[in-house]
Each structure stands twice: as structure tokens, then as C-alpha cells.
Design a protein around this motif. Structure first.
Motif, PDB file in Angstrom:
ATOM      1  N   LEU A  48       0.891  -1.308  -0.043  1.00 58.40           N
ATOM      2  CA  LEU A  48      -0.008  -0.036   0.046  1.00 58.40           C
ATOM      3  C   LEU A  48       1.012   1.307  -0.109  1.00 58.40           C
ATOM      4  CD1 LEU A  48      -2.477  -1.028   2.631  1.00 58.40           C
ATOM      5  CD2 LEU A  48      -2.943  -1.020   0.298  1.00 58.40           C
ATOM      6  N   LEU A  49       0.571   2.097  -0.942  1.00 59.35           N
ATOM      7  CA  LEU A  49       1.087   3.704  -0.890  1.00 59.35           C
ATOM      8  C   LEU A  49       0.245   4.736  -0.458  1.00 59.35           C
ATOM      9  CD1 LEU A  49       2.073   2.732  -4.548  1.00 59.35           C
ATOM     10  CD2 LEU A  49       3.842   2.608  -2.539  1.00 59.35           C
ATOM     11  N   PRO A  50       0.862   5.499   0.531  1.00 59.38           N
ATOM     12  CA  PRO A  50       0.223   6.585   1.051  1.00 59.38           C
ATOM     13  C   PRO A  50       0.213   7.567   0.342  1.00 59.38           C
ATOM     14  CG  PRO A  50       2.157   6.497   2.089  1.00 59.38           C
ATOM     15  CD  PRO A  50       2.176   5.251   1.345  1.00 59.38           C
ATOM     16  N   LEU A 161      -6.241  10.943   3.984  1.00 56.77           N
ATOM     17  CA  LEU A 161      -5.037   9.880   3.705  1.00 56.77           C
ATOM     18  C   LEU A 161      -5.609   8.758   3.092  1.00 56.77           C
ATOM     19  CD1 LEU A 161      -2.028   8.679   4.224  1.00 56.77           C
ATOM     20  CD2 LEU A 161      -3.141   7.603   6.378  1.00 56.77           C
ATOM     21  N   VAL A 162      -5.194   8.623   1.854  1.00 59.29           N
ATOM     22  CA  VAL A 162      -5.480   7.434   0.805  1.00 59.29           C
ATOM     23  C   VAL A 162      -4.529   6.366   0.648  1.00 59.29           C
ATOM     24  CG1 VAL A 162      -6.326   7.001  -1.523  1.00 59.29           C
ATOM     25  CG2 VAL A 162      -6.728   9.047  -0.341  1.00 59.29           C
ATOM     26  N   LEU A 163      -4.499   5.109   1.102  1.00 62.40           N
ATOM     27  CA  LEU A 163      -3.830   4.006   0.918  1.00 62.40           C
ATOM     28  C   LEU A 163      -4.122   3.181  -0.365  1.00 62.40           C
ATOM     29  CD1 LEU A 163      -3.790   2.792   4.419  1.00 62.40           C
ATOM     30  CD2 LEU A 163      -2.231   4.216   3.484  1.00 62.40           C
ATOM     31  N   VAL A 164      -3.044   3.194  -1.468  1.00 58.96           N
ATOM     32  CA  VAL A 164      -3.353   2.841  -2.842  1.00 58.96           C
ATOM     33  C   VAL A 164      -2.693   1.482  -2.797  1.00 58.96           C
ATOM     34  CG1 VAL A 164      -3.175   3.504  -4.965  1.00 58.96           C
ATOM     35  CG2 VAL A 164      -3.516   5.132  -3.239  1.00 58.96           C
ATOM     36  N   PRO A 165      -3.266   0.734  -3.441  1.00 59.08           N
ATOM     37  CA  PRO A 165      -2.706  -0.673  -3.763  1.00 59.08           C
ATOM     38  C   PRO A 165      -1.974  -0.490  -5.168  1.00 59.08           C
ATOM     39  CG  PRO A 165      -5.006  -1.299  -4.088  1.00 59.08           C
ATOM     40  CD  PRO A 165      -4.803   0.261  -3.492  1.00 59.08           C
ATOM     41  N   VAL A 175      -3.756   5.090 -10.124  1.00 59.00           N
ATOM     42  CA  VAL A 175      -4.674   4.100  -9.650  1.00 59.00           C
ATOM     43  C   VAL A 175      -5.974   5.019  -9.049  1.00 59.00           C
ATOM     44  CG1 VAL A 175      -5.103   2.792  -7.418  1.00 59.00           C
ATOM     45  CG2 VAL A 175      -3.108   2.472  -8.992  1.00 59.00           C
ATOM     46  N   THR A 176      -5.624   6.244  -8.399  1.00 59.52           N
ATOM     47  CA  THR A 176      -6.696   6.928  -8.092  1.00 59.52           C
ATOM     48  C   THR A 176      -7.180   7.929  -9.090  1.00 59.52           C
ATOM     49  OG1 THR A 176      -5.209   8.836  -7.494  1.00 59.52           O
ATOM     50  CG2 THR A 176      -5.500   7.317  -5.665  1.00 59.52           C
TER      51      THR A 176
END
Length: 265
Positions: A48-50, A161-165, A175-176
Motif C-alpha cells: 500500500l502506498l500513502p 489519507l489514501v492508501l493505494v494498492p 490508480v486514484t
């Protein structure tokens, strides 16, 4: 699709985006400066990427194949040729540009911009070496988060805060589906390349503005000139044109600079 989350997160929820989902905090996390290094340390474990992001700027995800399809050098070479064709009359005219009529009286004329010192596409700026004096990309990103919290630019606290796979940090915007006026496939391809060459990390996107941390910025003026041209060709409105900064000044400011910011109107 949901996924396992790291410990210590504030309340949040999963938000579907196309074929995947991201996790979004309910509020701006008050402990973001302490949280960011932990999230980056654990991203290989969790995948996961913040990212700090306005929720209404998330849109249709961009598939990795769309970024893979961008032949970066070919695209930038063609874009520079067209950019130079349009701007050359301004670069070769030493008379400062007049102040727009809507500006208040007493404002100085815009300074003359001689433009980039290239007649043809010069190629990408070289990769900066990793040395013991350099921070890691994770340290540089955490440092930029702390700087943003300290300076509190307008709109920061509306972020979540968005956690992105994603497989790499530079793919978080894809991804977003970040929905600013930026050319997203090109921007994501640039971010991938900057990640490899400069240890760059996308940290925050809000108000059509992108903040990028930089672990290994250029230290030579000739390399900064090459990088500044890449920034110009990102199409960001704040690069050179608004506020009007002559290209040599913008490039000189990139020497040793540990963060970059871009915005699109």
C-alpha cells in the motif's frame, strides 16, 4: 475489493475505484508526520502506498498499460519541438512582456525569458547517484509531509489519507485517477522516470496541485537545465509561465532542491 490494513490507522473506509479499491481516512490524520514513515516502511509488506488527496479529485483509474504505452523520450522530443516553435518568438524578443491590463498599476513588466538553452530535444536528465549523504526516498517523502504540515498550504487539511494498492509509488496517481487538468498518462510516466532517476515520490495532490519529494536532486547546473525542461513539458501552469519565471532562474532553483510542486489551471 478490500485488503488488509496496517495497524494504527484512524477511522476510515474503503472506496471502490474501477476494478480496485482504496482506503480513505475519515479526517485529515493529526498524526500524519509520525504515521508516514511507518506506512512507507511497511509498504513492501502491505503493498500500500500513502497519498494525501482531496476525495473529489479522485476519478477514473488509469490502467498500468496506459502508462506503459507512453514512450517518454519520443513524446517529450515531439512536445519540445512544438513548444519551441510556439515560444521562440518570445524567447528571441529581449523586450519584457507587458503586464496584463487586469493587473494593478505599479506592477513591473514581466521579465524577458530567453527560454531553454536547447535547439533540439537534449534527452532526459541523467540519473543521480545514490550516496551516503543522500536521504532515502522514504526519508525525503516523510520530510516533505512534515514541511507541508508546518507550512499548511491552503487546502491541505481538506485532504484525506489514501492508501493505494500499487506496485510503485509513482503509480498512485494512476490508480486514484487524479482528475486535475494534467495529462495523466504522461505525468505518471514522468513520475516513474523521476522515481528511478531522482528518488522522487508523489506525496500530495489537492487543488490541482502536486507535491513531489526528491531524495537525489541534480547538483550540476547542466543537469538542472535538462530537468527543468522536463518540468516545462509536464504542461504544469506554474512552471515558467505563472508566475512568469525566466527558464534560467527556474532551472537554477532546482539545484539541490528536495521537493517540487506543480499545478494545473
Amino acid at each position: 475489493m478490500t485488503f488488509a490494513l496496517p495497524d494504527g490507522l484512524s477511522p476510515g473506509r474503503f472506496v471502490p475505484l474501477g476494478p480496485t479499491s482504496v482506503w480513505v481516512s475519515d479526517d485529515f490524520p493529526s498524526d500524519v508526520r509520525q504515521l508516514w514513515p511507518r506506512l512507507l516502511d511497511g509498504r513492501r509488506e502491505h503493498g500500500l502506498l500513502p497519498l494525501l488527496c482531496w476525495l473529489d479529485e479522485m476519478g477514473k483509474p488509469l490502467g498500468p498499460e496506459e502508462v506503459d504505452a507512453v514512450r517518454l523520450e519520443e513524446v517529450l522530443a515531439a512536445d519540445f519541438a512544438e513548444y519551441r516553435r510556439k515560444r521562440l518568438p518570445f524567447w528571441t524578443n529581449p523586450t519584457p512582456a507587458p503586464v496584463p491590463e487586469e493587473e494593478e498599476e505599479g506592477i513591473e513588466p514581466w521579465p524577458h525569458d530567453p527560454g531553454p538553452p536547447f535547439t533540439h530535444w537534449p534527452g532526459l536528465a541523467p540519473r543521480m547517484p545514490v550516496t551516503s549523504a543522500c536521504p532515502t526516498p522514504e526519508e525525503a517523502a516523510s520530510g516533505l509531509v512534515s514541511e507541508l504540515v508546518e507550512t499548511a498550504p491552503y487546502g491541505l487539511y481538506d485532504c484525506r489519507l489514501v492508501l493505494v494498492p500499487a506496485r510503485r509509488g509513482s503509480d498512485a496517481l494512476a490508480v486514484t485517477g487524479w482528475s486535475a487538468e494534467a495529462p495523466l498518462p504522461l505525468l505518471c510516466a514522468l513520475l516513474r522516470s523521476w522515481e528511478d532517476r531522482f528518488g522522487a515520490e508523489a506525496v500530495a495532490v489537492f487543488g490541482s496541485e502536486l507535491y513531489v519529494s526528491v531524495a537525489r536532486p541534480p547538483v550540476e547546473a547542466e543537469h538542472a537545465d535538462l530537468l527543468a525542461l522536463e518540468h516545462v513539458l509536464s504542461t504544469a501552469d506554474n512552471i515558467v509561465d505563472d508566475p512568469p519565471t525566466p527558464f534560467p532562474e527556474y532551472a537554477a532553483d532546482l539545484v539541490g532542491r528536495a521537493s517540487w510542486s506543480f499545478w494545473w489551471d
